[in-house]
Design a protein around this motif. Structure first.
Motif, short mmCIF file in Angstrom:
data_model
loop_
_atom_site.label_atom_id
_atom_site.label_comp_id
_atom_site.label_asym_id
_atom_site.label_seq_id
_atom_site.Cartn_x
_atom_site.Cartn_y
_atom_site.Cartn_z
N ASN A 42 7.80 1.04 12.92
CA ASN A 42 7.31 2.40 12.71
C ASN A 42 7.61 2.92 11.30
O ASN A 42 6.91 3.81 10.80
N ASP A 43 8.63 2.35 10.66
CA ASP A 43 8.97 2.78 9.31
C ASP A 43 7.97 2.28 8.27
O ASP A 43 8.04 2.69 7.10
N LEU A 44 7.06 1.41 8.68
CA LEU A 44 6.00 0.97 7.76
C LEU A 44 5.03 2.11 7.47
O LEU A 44 4.28 2.06 6.49
N PHE A 45 5.05 3.13 8.33
CA PHE A 45 4.07 4.20 8.25
C PHE A 45 4.72 5.55 7.97
O PHE A 45 5.88 5.78 8.33
N GLN A 46 3.95 6.41 7.33
CA GLN A 46 4.38 7.80 7.17
C GLN A 46 4.62 8.39 8.56
O GLN A 46 5.59 9.10 8.79
N LEU B 245 0.82 -1.21 0.00
CA LEU B 245 0.00 0.00 0.00
C LEU B 245 0.85 1.26 0.00
O LEU B 245 0.46 2.29 -0.56
N LYS B 246 2.03 1.19 0.62
CA LYS B 246 2.92 2.36 0.69
C LYS B 246 3.33 2.85 -0.69
O LYS B 246 3.73 4.00 -0.84
N GLU B 247 3.22 1.99 -1.68
CA GLU B 247 3.62 2.38 -3.03
C GLU B 247 2.63 3.36 -3.65
O GLU B 247 2.99 4.12 -4.56
N ASN B 248 1.37 3.35 -3.16
CA ASN B 248 0.33 4.19 -3.76
C ASN B 248 -0.40 5.11 -2.79
O ASN B 248 -1.14 5.98 -3.24
N TYR B 249 -0.20 4.89 -1.49
CA TYR B 249 -0.92 5.68 -0.49
C TYR B 249 0.03 6.12 0.61
O TYR B 249 1.10 5.53 0.82
N LYS B 250 -0.39 7.17 1.32
CA LYS B 250 0.30 7.54 2.55
C LYS B 250 -0.35 6.73 3.67
O LYS B 250 -1.57 6.78 3.86
N ILE B 251 0.47 6.00 4.42
CA ILE B 251 -0.02 5.06 5.42
C ILE B 251 0.31 5.59 6.82
O ILE B 251 1.44 6.00 7.09
N PHE B 252 -0.69 5.55 7.71
CA PHE B 252 -0.52 6.03 9.08
C PHE B 252 -1.04 4.99 10.07
O PHE B 252 -1.85 4.12 9.72
N LEU B 253 -0.57 5.10 11.30
CA LEU B 253 -1.06 4.26 12.40
C LEU B 253 -1.65 5.17 13.47
O LEU B 253 -1.04 6.19 13.81
N LEU B 254 -2.82 4.81 13.98
CA LEU B 254 -3.45 5.53 15.09
C LEU B 254 -3.92 4.50 16.10
O LEU B 254 -4.95 3.84 15.90
N SER B 255 -3.18 4.37 17.19
CA SER B 255 -3.43 3.27 18.12
C SER B 255 -3.61 3.74 19.56
O SER B 255 -2.84 4.56 20.06
N ASN B 256 -4.65 3.20 20.21
CA ASN B 256 -4.77 3.33 21.67
C ASN B 256 -3.85 2.29 22.28
O ASN B 256 -4.16 1.09 22.26
N THR B 257 -2.73 2.72 22.79
CA THR B 257 -1.81 1.75 23.40
C THR B 257 -0.98 2.44 24.47
O THR B 257 -1.14 3.63 24.74
N ASN B 258 -0.11 1.68 25.09
CA ASN B 258 0.71 2.18 26.19
C ASN B 258 2.16 1.78 25.97
O ASN B 258 2.47 0.98 25.09
N SER B 259 3.05 2.34 26.77
CA SER B 259 4.48 2.15 26.54
C SER B 259 4.94 0.71 26.73
O SER B 259 5.84 0.23 26.03
#
Length: 205
Positions: free
Chosen positions: A133-137, A100-114
């Motif tokens: 983390n490098d999988l995402f913009q 998907l990174k080849e055609n879209y900007k990819i982001f992660l939005l996660s409810n998580t903790n350290s």
């Protein structure tokens, strides 16, 4: 997908497999009980949510759990029980993100903790020989930004921070509350449930 330029992914239940009841069981083994309400979907103590928005430290979180135990668990036992819910991140989902990174900007939005972040990042990096983390913009973690879904503010923050047009942005999540919050500010959505998966959504990409 013709008008979509950006895709924001949730993590647990979408990219990464989770088993929250497994953590509940492991907590019970070390004397920590009644941490979820009778629906099984909400924690009874606000410290879980405070930890998820970075309001309390790892030390404070662990010490609180140790204090409510009827036994005397070690710090490592608490961490291992807390991390028990984290399962695997299938390699085919990693491949989907890379494609998907080849055609879209990819982001992660996660409810998580350290604590969970350290666990899944180290395992994914080691197993796939990548930097997760490098999988995402850009990766947005609730404990780092201080806001969690379904608060609309976290969606607005993500859009503004990365200069995204909501009409050109697809949000993928397994929580209907999160999906509705994203829809309310104009983001396109895809709900992961028993019938839907990212494999199904992107089968033709």
């Amino acid at each position: 997908m013709n008008k979509i330029k950006n895709i924001i992914f949730d993590l647990g239940g979408v990219i990464m497999n989770l088993d929250v009841p497994k953590t509940i069981i492991e907590f019970e083994k070390i004397g920590i009980t009644n941490i979820v309400n009778n629906t099984g979907h909400h924690y009874t103590d606000p410290i879980f949510y405070d930890f998820e928005i970075g309001k309390v430290s790892e030390f404070e979180f662990i010490e609180k759990l140790k204090s409510i135990s009827i036994l005397d668990p070690s710090t490592n036992e608490v961490i291992e029980a807390w991390n028990a819910m984290i399962l695997d991140m299938p390699s085919e989902r990693i491949d989907i993100l890379l494609n998907l990174k080849e055609n879209y900007k990819i982001f992660l939005l996660s409810n998580t903790n350290s604590i969970h972040q350290k666990k899944f990042i180290s395992e994914v990096n080691e197993e796939n020989n990548i930097s997760f983390n490098d999988l995402f913009q850009k990766a947005y973690y609730s404990f780092e930004v201080g806001i969690r879904k379904p608060d609309k503010e976290v969606f607005e923050f993500t859009l503004n921070d990365s200069n995204l047009n909501p009409k050109e942005t697809l949000f993928v999540d397994d929580s209907i509350d999160n999906i509705k919050a994203a829809q309310d500010i104009g983001i396109q959505t895809y709900h992961i449930d028993g019938k839907n998966s990212i494999e199904k959504l992107f089968s033709n990409n």
